[in-house]
Design a protein around this motif. Sequence first.
Motif, short mmCIF file in Angstrom:
data_model
loop_
_atom_site.label_atom_id
_atom_site.label_comp_id
_atom_site.label_asym_id
_atom_site.label_seq_id
_atom_site.Cartn_x
_atom_site.Cartn_y
_atom_site.Cartn_z
N THR A 57 -2.94 13.48 -28.27
CA THR A 57 -1.75 14.34 -28.15
C THR A 57 -0.63 13.65 -27.40
O THR A 57 0.47 14.21 -27.28
N VAL A 58 -0.89 12.46 -26.87
CA VAL A 58 0.13 11.67 -26.17
C VAL A 58 0.61 10.56 -27.09
O VAL A 58 -0.20 9.88 -27.74
N GLN A 59 1.91 10.39 -27.18
CA GLN A 59 2.49 9.43 -28.12
C GLN A 59 2.11 7.99 -27.77
O GLN A 59 1.82 7.67 -26.63
N ASN A 60 2.15 7.14 -28.81
CA ASN A 60 1.92 5.70 -28.70
C ASN A 60 0.48 5.33 -28.38
O ASN A 60 0.22 4.30 -27.72
N LEU A 61 -0.45 6.14 -28.87
CA LEU A 61 -1.87 5.80 -28.72
C LEU A 61 -2.18 4.57 -29.57
O LEU A 61 -1.97 4.56 -30.78
N ALA A 62 -2.68 3.52 -28.93
CA ALA A 62 -2.98 2.28 -29.64
C ALA A 62 -4.46 2.17 -29.99
O ALA A 62 -4.82 1.64 -31.05
N ALA A 63 -5.34 2.65 -29.10
CA ALA A 63 -6.78 2.58 -29.35
C ALA A 63 -7.47 3.58 -28.43
O ALA A 63 -6.99 3.87 -27.33
N TRP A 64 -8.63 4.08 -28.90
CA TRP A 64 -9.37 5.08 -28.12
C TRP A 64 -10.85 4.92 -28.45
O TRP A 64 -11.27 5.12 -29.59
N PHE A 65 -11.63 4.56 -27.44
CA PHE A 65 -13.07 4.36 -27.61
C PHE A 65 -13.81 5.31 -26.68
O PHE A 65 -13.55 5.32 -25.46
N ARG A 66 -14.73 6.09 -27.23
CA ARG A 66 -15.56 6.99 -26.43
C ARG A 66 -17.02 6.74 -26.77
O ARG A 66 -17.38 6.63 -27.94
N ALA A 67 -17.85 6.67 -25.74
CA ALA A 67 -19.22 6.20 -25.92
C ALA A 67 -20.07 7.10 -26.79
O ALA A 67 -21.06 6.64 -27.37
N ASP A 68 -19.72 8.39 -26.91
CA ASP A 68 -20.54 9.23 -27.76
C ASP A 68 -20.31 8.98 -29.25
O ASP A 68 -20.91 9.65 -30.09
N ASP A 69 -19.48 7.98 -29.57
CA ASP A 69 -19.34 7.52 -30.96
C ASP A 69 -20.27 6.34 -31.25
O ASP A 69 -20.20 5.74 -32.33
N THR A 70 -21.11 5.98 -30.29
CA THR A 70 -22.05 4.86 -30.46
C THR A 70 -23.48 5.39 -30.41
O THR A 70 -23.71 6.53 -29.97
N PRO A 71 -24.47 4.59 -30.83
CA PRO A 71 -25.87 5.03 -30.73
C PRO A 71 -26.26 5.35 -29.29
O PRO A 71 -25.80 4.71 -28.35
N SER A 72 -27.13 6.34 -29.13
CA SER A 72 -27.53 6.76 -27.79
C SER A 72 -28.52 5.79 -27.15
O SER A 72 -28.77 5.86 -25.94
#
Length: 256
Positions: free
Chosen positions: A51-66
């Motif tokens: 929701t904040v402008q100019n987002l270049a990249a976003w990595f969150r660990a729950d998108d990876t294997p547990s």
Amino acid sequence: MKRLGILCLFFAGVFQYLIAAVPSRTIALSGKTASKGVLRERNSSRGTPDTVQNLAAWFRADDTPSSGAISSWPDRSPNGHTMTQVITSSQPVGATVLGERCVTFDSNDVLVTNSFSLSHPYTIFLVAGNTGGTGAIFIDGSTANQSRIAQNCGVTDCCINAGASLNISNAGFGAGGIQKSIYALFNGASSAGEINEDGQRTGNAGSSTPSVLRLGGVSGATTSMSIWELIVYTGSLSVSDRIKIQDYLQARYQHY
């Protein structure tokens, strides 16, 4: 006397009505925000990173294997800067630490984005912790000290480095895998950063620019570490947008 009693009951009822009609609100002092004399309701302006402008990249660990080795970490932004590692011996491992999914690195592990050029100013938010020793390299660029965030400028300190080292830790980073929320603005002589909103430190962090981002540094993390989340923006964020992201991270991880 009876009339006085009736009047007292009447005004007591009016007072109770007015109290009930006023909405309650809890005002919290947020970390160093309190010491700056700024009152704000914790998470009152919280938004997600997209929701904040100019987002270049976003990595969150729950998108990876547990659990098990991690060969790629997808980018949640629309820019597709997936982090990868094809060498098995250099792949980090999925884990749950302090109740939240994270990606754990030993001293040999590295994840690297595809082509990802950044020019000053740019902003990084990182939730990370070191789990062995006091020299973790959390982020670096295509070569050493291009966009480095590391705990290697002292026993308990944390620095950002794009050609010059700027200490951004007022209270020390510490060891033991404790989650810390790092804010870093890479902007040459006007760079800034802080940990857990403990008060910004400003100065010269150099002007080198990366063509990729690496988790674990150019040749490894130096010591074991965990990363929960990484958010990157082009440009310098407004105060209100920075607070949105810091509140989002605090609400998610409750780490200070």
